[in-house]
Write a protein that holds these residues in place. Structure first.
Motif, PDB file in Angstrom:
ATOM      1  N   LEU A   1       0.828  -1.204   0.000  1.00  0.00           N
ATOM      2  CA  LEU A   1       0.000   0.000   0.000  1.00  0.00           C
ATOM      3  C   LEU A   1       0.867   1.261   0.000  1.00  0.00           C
ATOM      4  CD1 LEU A   1      -2.991  -0.247  -0.054  1.00  0.00           C
ATOM      5  CD2 LEU A   1      -3.057   0.100   2.409  1.00  0.00           C
TER       6      LEU A   1
ATOM      7  N   ASN B   1      -4.145   8.701   0.581  1.00  0.00           N
ATOM      8  CA  ASN B   1      -4.792   7.761   1.499  1.00  0.00           C
ATOM      9  C   ASN B   1      -4.007   6.451   1.616  1.00  0.00           C
ATOM     10  OD1 ASN B   1      -6.755   9.609   1.920  1.00  0.00           O
ATOM     11  ND2 ASN B   1      -8.374   8.524   0.853  1.00  0.00           N
ATOM     12  N   PHE B   2      -3.467   5.991   0.487  1.00  0.00           N
ATOM     13  CA  PHE B   2      -2.643   4.775   0.515  1.00  0.00           C
ATOM     14  C   PHE B   2      -1.430   4.985   1.406  1.00  0.00           C
ATOM     15  CE2 PHE B   2      -3.998   2.844  -3.837  1.00  0.00           C
ATOM     16  CZ  PHE B   2      -5.121   2.333  -3.229  1.00  0.00           C
TER      17      PHE B   2
ATOM     18  N   ILE C   1      -7.849  14.293  -9.525  1.00  0.00           N
ATOM     19  CA  ILE C   1      -8.120  14.512  -8.088  1.00  0.00           C
ATOM     20  C   ILE C   1      -8.244  13.170  -7.382  1.00  0.00           C
ATOM     21  CG2 ILE C   1      -9.676  15.552  -6.404  1.00  0.00           C
ATOM     22  CD1 ILE C   1     -10.734  17.348  -8.651  1.00  0.00           C
ATOM     23  N   PHE C   2      -9.045  12.303  -7.981  1.00  0.00           N
ATOM     24  CA  PHE C   2      -9.336  10.993  -7.416  1.00  0.00           C
ATOM     25  C   PHE C   2      -8.055  10.198  -7.144  1.00  0.00           C
ATOM     26  CE2 PHE C   2     -10.907   6.564  -8.509  1.00  0.00           C
ATOM     27  CZ  PHE C   2     -11.503   6.356  -7.288  1.00  0.00           C
TER      28      PHE C   2
ATOM     29  N   LEU D   1      -9.065  18.031  -1.701  1.00  0.00           N
ATOM     30  CA  LEU D   1     -10.492  17.835  -1.972  1.00  0.00           C
ATOM     31  C   LEU D   1     -11.271  19.135  -1.751  1.00  0.00           C
ATOM     32  CD1 LEU D   1     -11.660  15.204  -2.901  1.00  0.00           C
ATOM     33  CD2 LEU D   1     -12.239  14.638  -0.554  1.00  0.00           C
TER      34      LEU D   1
ATOM     35  N   ASN E   1      -3.503   0.780  14.999  1.00  0.00           N
ATOM     36  CA  ASN E   1      -4.712   0.133  14.476  1.00  0.00           C
ATOM     37  C   ASN E   1      -5.860   1.109  14.275  1.00  0.00           C
ATOM     38  OD1 ASN E   1      -4.651   0.436  17.153  1.00  0.00           O
ATOM     39  ND2 ASN E   1      -5.413  -1.586  17.700  1.00  0.00           N
TER      40      ASN E   1
ATOM     41  N   ILE F   1      -5.937  11.791  -4.300  1.00  0.00           N
ATOM     42  CA  ILE F   1      -6.482  11.498  -2.968  1.00  0.00           C
ATOM     43  C   ILE F   1      -6.204  10.042  -2.609  1.00  0.00           C
ATOM     44  CG2 ILE F   1      -8.570  11.527  -1.535  1.00  0.00           C
ATOM     45  CD1 ILE F   1      -7.993  14.219  -2.660  1.00  0.00           C
ATOM     46  N   LEU F   2      -6.427   9.159  -3.567  1.00  0.00           N
ATOM     47  CA  LEU F   2      -6.172   7.744  -3.359  1.00  0.00           C
ATOM     48  C   LEU F   2      -4.714   7.538  -2.941  1.00  0.00           C
ATOM     49  CD1 LEU F   2      -8.217   5.498  -3.707  1.00  0.00           C
ATOM     50  CD2 LEU F   2      -7.284   5.025  -5.957  1.00  0.00           C
TER      51      LEU F   2
ATOM     52  N   GLU G   1      -2.546   5.004   5.096  1.00  0.00           N
ATOM     53  CA  GLU G   1      -2.906   3.664   5.562  1.00  0.00           C
ATOM     54  C   GLU G   1      -1.668   2.772   5.633  1.00  0.00           C
ATOM     55  OE1 GLU G   1      -5.913   3.063   6.561  1.00  0.00           O
ATOM     56  OE2 GLU G   1      -5.610   0.937   7.009  1.00  0.00           O
TER      57      GLU G   1
ATOM     58  N   SER H   1     -10.461  21.682  -4.461  1.00  0.00           N
ATOM     59  CA  SER H   1     -11.084  21.387  -5.752  1.00  0.00           C
ATOM     60  C   SER H   1     -12.574  21.694  -5.706  1.00  0.00           C
ATOM     61  CB  SER H   1     -10.829  19.940  -6.150  1.00  0.00           C
ATOM     62  OG  SER H   1     -11.481  19.072  -5.270  1.00  0.00           O
TER      63      SER H   1
ATOM     64  N   GLY I   1     -11.226  15.173 -12.909  1.00  0.00           N
ATOM     65  CA  GLY I   1     -11.737  14.476 -11.731  1.00  0.00           C
ATOM     66  C   GLY I   1     -10.895  13.261 -11.401  1.00  0.00           C
ATOM     67  N   LEU I   2     -10.483  12.562 -12.449  1.00  0.00           N
ATOM     68  CA  LEU I   2      -9.633  11.391 -12.269  1.00  0.00           C
ATOM     69  C   LEU I   2      -8.316  11.786 -11.599  1.00  0.00           C
ATOM     70  CD1 LEU I   2     -10.364   8.548 -13.058  1.00  0.00           C
ATOM     71  CD2 LEU I   2      -8.968   8.793 -15.119  1.00  0.00           C
TER      72      LEU I   2
END
Lengths: 327, 261, 265
Positions: C4, C251-252, C243-244, C199, C264, C247-248, C255, C202, C240-241
């Motif tokens: 990840l 987030n990866f 941005i997406f 986010l 945890n 963000i992904l 995490e 945008s 949009g892609l």
């Protein structure tokens, strides 16, 4: 329990004060007077508007007097009159409120009936095919900008497929419909907005539920329940679930500001007559009384929501409800 | 009546295999008290949980047999096994507070067994629960029934735990360090209570402890575990008079040192 | 290093490189208007198509990365500064300072962030600097709470007591002993914060209240998509892609770090 409620209520008084102070401060952010605000979008505030603001906020008086007068009017829910059409602000807000509240309650409802079973299932089959794909979708849902998803779905369902109406809450000839046609019409208009406003919440709640449930399943009392010979279903849904669901109540309270803020975005995309769109219009037109009123009300609503969630939590958690007297 | 033979249990902790039990063999006879003694990490609790397959998901029984009244518990269907749990073999755990569910009234948690295994109507189950609470020497049983675990003391909670385990008159009671979390006075009370109940209910007792002074007080036979194996098993008297294994000697030595202080 | 984390770093690394090298890799000037190629679908000349003014979408997205990533990182920088200072003061000194700071955080948390930002933008002008500052000022509360609770739990530990005993200063104890220990969760939180800020930016720009055209940001490229829905799908899809995926990526990383360090929550 009563002392707990009393303490929580007393604790919210400084918060209310702080909310009014910050809201009041925003309008005075600009160097000089708020009326001299010149902006890229609205370069010239007309003289008439300027006079009205000065009268409304008593700008010739010292600042603390202005604040006190403003809060006194606030207590009577008197937010002044809108600059754009001269109607009382509170009236404009109350007539738009049902749409926003309705959509948010609906999406909250869907979030919970989908996300909670999802989270529970992920938790009990942790590491399985189901859990992995759920985790994958949670990531996708978290990362997707809602307004973009809205645009894509509009493209797909409203234009390419032509299944759903593109904006508004009712069709033009709504008045002539029979009752059942009216219901179907509203459902068709609300399907996309409600779905879009669910996305982030769905991801968040299912994730929290999964974590919470996994934690509950590792607790010692689960061994007791299993050792008693209870069927796995009872262990899961009676003993673990009841403990796991408690923190979710807090999440409910915490998600209110996000929902209110998010309504600005999807109400303006789908052209829904709610307070989010009203706020957007107010910002575009520099309708200060309306902006202030919505900021204050939004914050107070959030605070009330958190308060209710906390008290609700205390009520369902016997450890707080029957708290031992702590000296 | 309980016969564990050559039990191996492995834990899979993120890819690394930890051998928790390597060939445990022991037996409990009818109406007997067997004390399993050993330091922490020696596999006592794992053995206890393995009896009715309550081990966490990471654990796996790799080989061995557990016979209870002629049935091999390791091969039993899940449904049939549930009828053994609580009804024929019951447990008492270490931390009475956390082994009770914090969001249900203690009475409800005891009553659950009556409703489940004996199918009693609620009114009768309620009456039975009150009777049971009185049997474990809880005086105001009506009040305690409606209390939540956090409102009771550790000793009270352990009495509730005992009541809960005895609900269905089990043939075997497995007590995993039931007094470790309690103070000495309460410990004595709970041990006395257990012995008294044992003679009136007539169950066999498998008692797990690291404390040999407790073992001496209640044991008919003692079995000493060390690093996932049973290193010595004998009558209580014999263990104290002529310990064979060096670890038994260590434990006895530790107990005597504490005793003389 | 888990998968990840690696994937996240790869995504963000790639996007950052694109942002930094924008002038060298983008095929056109981002604001070059070409009336001969309005609303062209993706083709060899314009890999992601063109917009209503004939500007190359790929170039605008590459330049948009500078704005969007920049705003995200600087906004979180600001909120980190406020959050770390507020949290350490509250956690270390306790008492009145603690109640004032944490009460302010509670108050700020009551405001729907989006409302607050929009209201402020309505008063001030929606410039890039203003947006970074406003996002920073409205998102420090989480970090402050985190730092405070970490410090509270560390404060009574032996090594801190030892540092006090040998006469270390408050500042020294906070900076040398407490903060480094609280850094892990803060880093995870900040990574998520960047995603949140991007986010927010945008969405603001999409509503026309963020970065103002002609400067391209992923959000304001999407403004046009409302008008071109059904005509030019590429204008909706690609920004949009971007941005997406960004963000992904963040987030990866968050995490992945959480797993890597074994939190945890």
């Amino acid at each position: 329990m009563l002392t707990y409620i009393a303490r929580r209520l007393a604790g919210s008084i400084p918060i209310i004060l702080g909310i009014t102070m910050i809201s009041f401060a925003i309008i005075h952010l600009v160097p000089g007077k708020p009326t001299s605000a010149e902006s890229a979008l609205n370069p010239k505030v007309s003289l008439q508007v300027r006079e009205r603001i000065e009268k409304l906020y008593g700008l010739d008086k010292p600042i603390h007097v202005q604040y006190l007068e403003w809060t006194r009017r606030l207590l009577k829910l008197d937010f002044g009159r809108s600059f754009s059409d001269g109607r009382p602000v509170i009236e404009k807000i109350t007539e738009r409120l049902p749409v926003t509240v309705g959509i948010n309650v609906l999406s909250m409802f869907f979030i919970f009936i989908v996300a909670i079973p999802l989270g529970v299932k992920s938790a009990r089959s942790s590491g399985s095919w189901f859990d992995t794909s759920a985790t994958f979708f949670v990531f996708l849902f978290f990362a997707a900008p809602t307004f973009w998803v809205a645009l894509l779905l509009m493209q797909l369902f409203c234009i390419t497929l032509g299944w759903l109406p593109i904006s508004g809450i009712t069709s033009l000839d709504f008045e002539y419909f029979t009752f059942s046609q009216k219901v179907i019409d509203i459902v068709r208009h609300l399907a996309l907005p409600v779905f879009v406003s669910c996305i982030t919440g769905l991801a968040a709640v299912s994730r929290y539920m999964r974590t919470s449930m996994r934690e509950a399943l590792q607790q010692p009392y689960i061994y007791t329940a299993r050792a008693k010979g209870l069927p796995e279903r009872t262990v899961l849904y009676k003993h673990a679930f009841r403990n796991a669901i408690l923190p979710i109540i807090t999440i409910l309270g915490l998600s209110i500001p996000g929902l209110i803020g998010g309504s600005v975005i999807f109400e303006s995309i789908f052209a829904l007559p709610g307070i989010g769109r009203l706020f957007y219009e107010a910002v575009m037109m520099r309708d200060y009384p309306l902006i202030m009123a919505e900021v204050v009300l939004g914050a107070l609503l959030t605070m009330a929501g958190n308060l209710i969630a906390d008290i609700g939590y205390a009520y369902v958690d016997p450890r707080i409800r029957y708290a031992k007297k702590v000296s | 009546m309980l016969k564990i033979s050559n039990l191996h249990v492995h834990f899979d902790l993120d890819g690394t295999i930890v051998k928790a039990l390597c060939g445990v063999t022991l037996g409990v006879n009818l109406k007997e008290t067997l004390v399993v003694a050993g330091e922490s990490g020696s596999g006592k609790t794992v053995t206890a949980l393995a009896v009715t397959r309550l081990l966490p998901a990471a654990a796996r029984v790799t080989s061995g047999e557990i016979y209870f009244n002629g049935k091999n518990l390791l091969l039993l269907e899940e449904d049939a096994l549930r009828k053994v749990r609580g009804k024929e073999i019951a447990y008492i755990f270490q931390e009475p507070g956390s082994f009770l569910n914090p969001v249900y009234m203690v009475g409800d948690q005891i009553m659950e067994s009556f409703l489940l295994h004996q199918g009693l109507p609620r009114v009768e189950a309620f009456a039975e629960t009150l009777r049971l609470l009185e049997l474990v020497k809880i005086k105001d049983s009506r009040r305690v029934f409606f209390n939540y675990p956090h409102q009771l003391s550790g000793g009270m909670n352990q009495r509730v735990g005992i009541a809960m385990s005895l609900a269905c008159r089990p043939k075997l009671l497995i007590a995993d360090e039931p007094t470790t979390a309690l103070d000495v006075t309460t410990e004595t009370q709970i041990l006395d209570l257990l012995c008294e109940l044992k003679s009136s209910f007539g169950f066999s007792l498998l008692f797990i402890t690291h404390n040999l002074s407790i073992a001496r007080r209640i044991a008919d036979r003692i079995c000493v575990m060390y690093k996932g194996q049973v290193v010595e098993e004998a009558d209580a008297e014999r263990i104290f008079c002529s310990p064979q294994h060096f670890h038994t000697k260590e434990l006895i030595h530790a107990y005597q040192t504490i005793g003389t202080q | 290093m888990n998968k990840l984390l690696l994937v996240g770093i790869a995504i963000i690394g790639f996007l950052s490189a694109a942002a930094i090298l924008a002038p060298f890799i983008s095929p056109y000037e981002p604001s070059l208007i070409d009336s001969a190629s309005l609303l062209m679908p993706p083709s060899y000349a314009h890999p992601l198509g063109t917009d209503g003014l004939g500007r190359d979408l790929l170039s605008r997205i590459i330049y948009g990365a500078r704005i969007s990533l920049g705003i995200g990182i600087i906004a979180v920088g600001i909120s980190l500064c406020i959050g770390v200072i507020a949290g350490s003061v509250a956690g270390y000194f306790g008492g009145l300072a603690d109640s004032i700071i944490m009460r302010s955080a509670d108050i700020m948390l009551c405001f729907p962030t989006f409302f607050l930002i929009l209201a402020t933008v309505a008063v001030l002008e929606p410039s890039i600097i203003n947006i970074m500052v406003i996002i920073g000022l409205t998102s420090w509360m989480g970090i402050a709470r985190l730092i405070r609770s970490e410090i509270l739990s560390l404060r009574e530990r032996e090594f801190i007591q030892a540092a006090k005993a040998i006469g270390a200063s408050h500042y020294g104890i906070i900076c040398r002993h407490l903060l480094p220990n609280a850094l892990g969760p803060v880093f995870v939180n900040a990574t998520l914060g960047i995603a949140g800020a991007i986010l927010l930016e945008s969405a603001l720009s999409f509503l026309g209240l963020g970065v103002q055209p002609p400067v391209p940001s992923w959000g304001n490229i999407l403004i046009e998509s409302k008008a071109t829905l059904g005509v030019a799908w590429w204008i909706t899809l690609f920004p949009g892609l971007a941005i997406f995926v960004t963000i992904l990526g963040f987030n990866f990383i968050a995490e992945g770090l959480r797993k890597h360090w074994g939190y945890n929550a």
